[in-house]
Motif scaffolding. Structure first.
Motif, PDB file in Angstrom:
ATOM      1  N   VAL A  68       0.856  -1.185   0.000  1.00  0.00           N
ATOM      2  CA  VAL A  68       0.000   0.000   0.000  1.00  0.00           C
ATOM      3  C   VAL A  68       0.888   1.231   0.000  1.00  0.00           C
ATOM      4  N   THR A  69       0.570   2.167  -0.863  1.00  0.00           N
ATOM      5  CA  THR A  69       1.279   3.445  -0.899  1.00  0.00           C
ATOM      6  C   THR A  69       0.244   4.561  -0.940  1.00  0.00           C
ATOM      7  N   ARG A  70       0.700   5.762  -0.644  1.00  0.00           N
ATOM      8  CA  ARG A  70      -0.125   6.955  -0.808  1.00  0.00           C
ATOM      9  C   ARG A  70       0.507   7.765  -1.918  1.00  0.00           C
ATOM     10  N   THR A 101      -4.998   6.476  -1.829  1.00  0.00           N
ATOM     11  CA  THR A 101      -4.440   5.202  -1.390  1.00  0.00           C
ATOM     12  C   THR A 101      -4.352   4.273  -2.596  1.00  0.00           C
ATOM     13  N   VAL A 102      -3.175   3.714  -2.812  1.00  0.00           N
ATOM     14  CA  VAL A 102      -2.970   2.774  -3.913  1.00  0.00           C
ATOM     15  C   VAL A 102      -2.594   1.423  -3.305  1.00  0.00           C
ATOM     16  N   VAL A 103      -3.430   0.425  -3.579  1.00  0.00           N
ATOM     17  CA  VAL A 103      -3.169  -0.944  -3.130  1.00  0.00           C
ATOM     18  C   VAL A 103      -2.633  -1.702  -4.342  1.00  0.00           C
ATOM     19  N   LEU A 134      -7.258  -3.645   1.657  1.00  0.00           N
ATOM     20  CA  LEU A 134      -8.414  -2.969   1.075  1.00  0.00           C
ATOM     21  C   LEU A 134      -9.323  -2.400   2.160  1.00  0.00           C
ATOM     22  N   GLY A 135      -9.467  -3.120   3.263  1.00  0.00           N
ATOM     23  CA  GLY A 135     -10.261  -2.622   4.385  1.00  0.00           C
ATOM     24  C   GLY A 135      -9.640  -1.389   5.017  1.00  0.00           C
ATOM     25  N   GLU A 136      -8.325  -1.420   5.193  1.00  0.00           N
ATOM     26  CA  GLU A 136      -7.624  -0.260   5.751  1.00  0.00           C
ATOM     27  C   GLU A 136      -7.710   0.928   4.807  1.00  0.00           C
ATOM     28  N   THR A 152      -9.516   5.053  -3.570  1.00  0.00           N
ATOM     29  CA  THR A 152      -8.571   3.949  -3.495  1.00  0.00           C
ATOM     30  C   THR A 152      -8.419   3.391  -4.898  1.00  0.00           C
ATOM     31  N   VAL A 153      -7.190   3.216  -5.306  1.00  0.00           N
ATOM     32  CA  VAL A 153      -6.882   2.596  -6.594  1.00  0.00           C
ATOM     33  C   VAL A 153      -6.238   1.247  -6.301  1.00  0.00           C
ATOM     34  N   VAL A 154      -6.773   0.210  -6.927  1.00  0.00           N
ATOM     35  CA  VAL A 154      -6.201  -1.130  -6.799  1.00  0.00           C
ATOM     36  C   VAL A 154      -5.432  -1.403  -8.082  1.00  0.00           C
TER      37      VAL A 154
END
Length: 117
Positions: free
Chosen positions: A12-14, A19-21, A39-41, A50-52
């Motif tokens: 995980v990065t910012r 937030t990028v997972v 993903l929960g965090e 959030t980008v996965v």
């Protein structure tokens, strides 16, 4: 990493307040708990998006799909955006196509597009 390019890695990065997972390698039942946790965090991180990043995913099974669907629900309930970023490997694309779950997600072909769409 141990040198196995298909080893499952969840990081995980910012980036620019997003937030990028990153999900990398072969993702299955064994890696689903780490993906679900990340993903929960992300849903409670304070970021609006959030980008996965699935561009490094070589394989994904139903356990990962379940984690992504749960994350989508959590993000939507909190009024947050969840975007899946590719490009997707054919086997990963097929998971979304065969299950019909692709329409449940906002998907893009690149991390850069996912940051702003």
């Amino acid at each position: 990493m141990t040198g196995d390019e298909n080893e499952a890695v969840v990081t995980v990065t910012r980036r620019e307040g997003i937030t990028v997972v990153h999900l990398h390698g072969d993702l299955d039942d064994d890696s689903a708990p780490a993906a679900s946790r990340a993903l929960g965090e992300a849903a409670t991180s304070g970021a609006d998006r959030t980008v996965v990043d699935l561009s490094g995913t070589c394989f994904a099974d139903s356990a990962i799909l379940h984690a992504l669907l749960q994350a989508q629900k959590a993000h939507a309930a909190a009024g947050l955006v969840l975007v899946l970023a590719g490009p997707l490997q054919p086997v990963v694309r097929r998971l979304f196509d065969v299950t019909g779950s692709g329409r449940a997600f906002r998907m893009t072909d690149s991390l850069e597009t996912a940051m702003t769409c």
